[in-house]
Write an enzyme that holds these catalytic residues in place. Structure first.
Site, mmCIF file in Angstrom:
data_model
loop_
_atom_site.group_PDB
_atom_site.id
_atom_site.type_symbol
_atom_site.label_atom_id
_atom_site.label_comp_id
_atom_site.label_asym_id
_atom_site.label_seq_id
_atom_site.Cartn_x
_atom_site.Cartn_y
_atom_site.Cartn_z
ATOM 1 N N GLU A 1 8.115 -1.196 -43.772
ATOM 2 C CA GLU A 1 7.294 -1.561 -42.607
ATOM 3 C C GLU A 1 5.806 -1.303 -42.863
ATOM 4 O O GLU A 1 4.961 -1.728 -42.082
ATOM 5 C CB GLU A 1 7.785 -0.811 -41.350
ATOM 6 C CG GLU A 1 7.356 0.642 -41.207
ATOM 7 C CD GLU A 1 8.126 1.628 -42.085
ATOM 8 O OE1 GLU A 1 8.876 1.190 -42.984
ATOM 9 O OE2 GLU A 1 7.954 2.849 -41.884
ATOM 10 N N CYS B 1 14.057 5.679 -44.995
ATOM 11 C CA CYS B 1 13.615 7.046 -45.253
ATOM 12 C C CYS B 1 14.420 8.059 -44.434
ATOM 13 O O CYS B 1 15.591 8.264 -44.718
ATOM 14 C CB CYS B 1 12.108 7.142 -45.047
ATOM 15 S SG CYS B 1 11.393 8.450 -46.025
ATOM 16 N N HIS C 1 9.274 2.708 -47.379
ATOM 17 C CA HIS C 1 8.823 2.266 -46.049
ATOM 18 C C HIS C 1 8.435 0.789 -46.086
ATOM 19 O O HIS C 1 7.246 0.464 -46.234
ATOM 20 C CB HIS C 1 7.620 3.099 -45.600
ATOM 21 C CG HIS C 1 7.970 4.466 -45.140
ATOM 22 N ND1 HIS C 1 8.113 4.798 -43.811
ATOM 23 C CD2 HIS C 1 8.253 5.586 -45.833
ATOM 24 C CE1 HIS C 1 8.439 6.071 -43.712
ATOM 25 N NE2 HIS C 1 8.527 6.574 -44.925
HETATM 26 N N1 GLN Z 1 11.253 14.032 -45.635
HETATM 27 C C1 GLN Z 1 11.607 13.402 -44.382
HETATM 28 C C2 GLN Z 1 12.941 13.911 -43.880
HETATM 29 O O1 GLN Z 1 13.565 14.730 -44.472
HETATM 30 C C3 GLN Z 1 11.660 11.908 -44.515
HETATM 31 C C4 GLN Z 1 10.293 11.358 -44.752
HETATM 32 C C5 GLN Z 1 10.060 10.004 -44.176
HETATM 33 O O2 GLN Z 1 10.850 9.507 -43.363
HETATM 34 N N2 GLN Z 1 8.943 9.422 -44.511
HETATM 35 O O3 GLN Z 1 13.376 13.463 -42.882
#
Ligand code: GLN
Length: 185
Positions: free
Chosen positions: A169, A74, A167
């Site tokens: 995890e 992410c 995610h």
């Molecule tokens: N939207 C977040 C960002 O721009 C990422 C979201 C996440 O890691 N769950 O960093």
């Protein structure tokens, strides 16, 4: 674990369960002590700022270019990408994998969603949890796409760099971490 900010603890639990000892990394000197690095989800703009403030950006980029295995999820994916859209003007990326990401790219309606993913090398689907996830808008020629949702890459690999927009995890499923460890660590 890159532990400047974000969801590193859940990754650590899985890796420890798989028999690997983990460390929280917050300074560049500590990078010398690790065989592999997880860059967790969280907020990529904040992580970018903290990486700059702690003078870790360049050392980290160099270590990864030198072959350090990295798994970014992410926000970690965004930081590792070569280009980010809808970032803050001062947001930096490491450029370790040739993809373009767009922050929060799945839009407001589907800001968070779940999807069962067919992952190359897995017999059963993996439950993907997407939380304000980046969308991958461009994938370079040297990048392998290991899973997609509606034609958009969500799990990619280029040499020692693996990135997921979801995610793993949080899925209560150790298979992806286990695959990564077997391949790289
Ligand atoms: N939207 C977040 C960002 O721009 C990422 C979201 C996440 O890691 N769950 O960093």
């Amino acid at each position: 674990m890159l532990a400047l900010q974000g969801a590193f603890a859940a990754h650590a639990l899985i890796l420890e369960r798989l028999g690997v000892s983990t460390k929280e990394i917050r300074a560049d000197a500590q990078l010398d002590d690790v065989d592999a690095l997880v860059m967790p989800g969280g907020e990529s703009t904040t992580m970018s700022m903290l990486l700059e403030r702690s003078s870790m950006l360049e050392p980290l980029r160099t270590r990864i270019a030198g072959g350090l295995p990295v798994f970014g999820t992410c926000a970690g994916m965004i930081l590792l990408s070569s280009e980010v859209m809808d970032g803050r003007p001062d947001q930096r990326v490491l450029g370790s994998i040739d993809i373009r990401t767009r922050r929060n790219g799945y839009g407001r309606q589907t800001e968070s969603f779940e999807s069962d993913l067919e992952i190359a090398g897995m017999d059963e689907p993996f439950h993907g949890i997407f939380i304000r996830a980046p969308i991958v808008e461009r994938v370079g020629e040297s990048v392998s796409v290991l899973a997609s949702v509606d034609g958009d890459a969500v799990l990619c690999q280029q040499a020692n760099v693996t990135v997921a927009s979801f995610h793993p995890e949080l899925a209560d499923d150790d298979r992806l971490h286990s695959m990564w460890l077997k391949e790289f660590v």
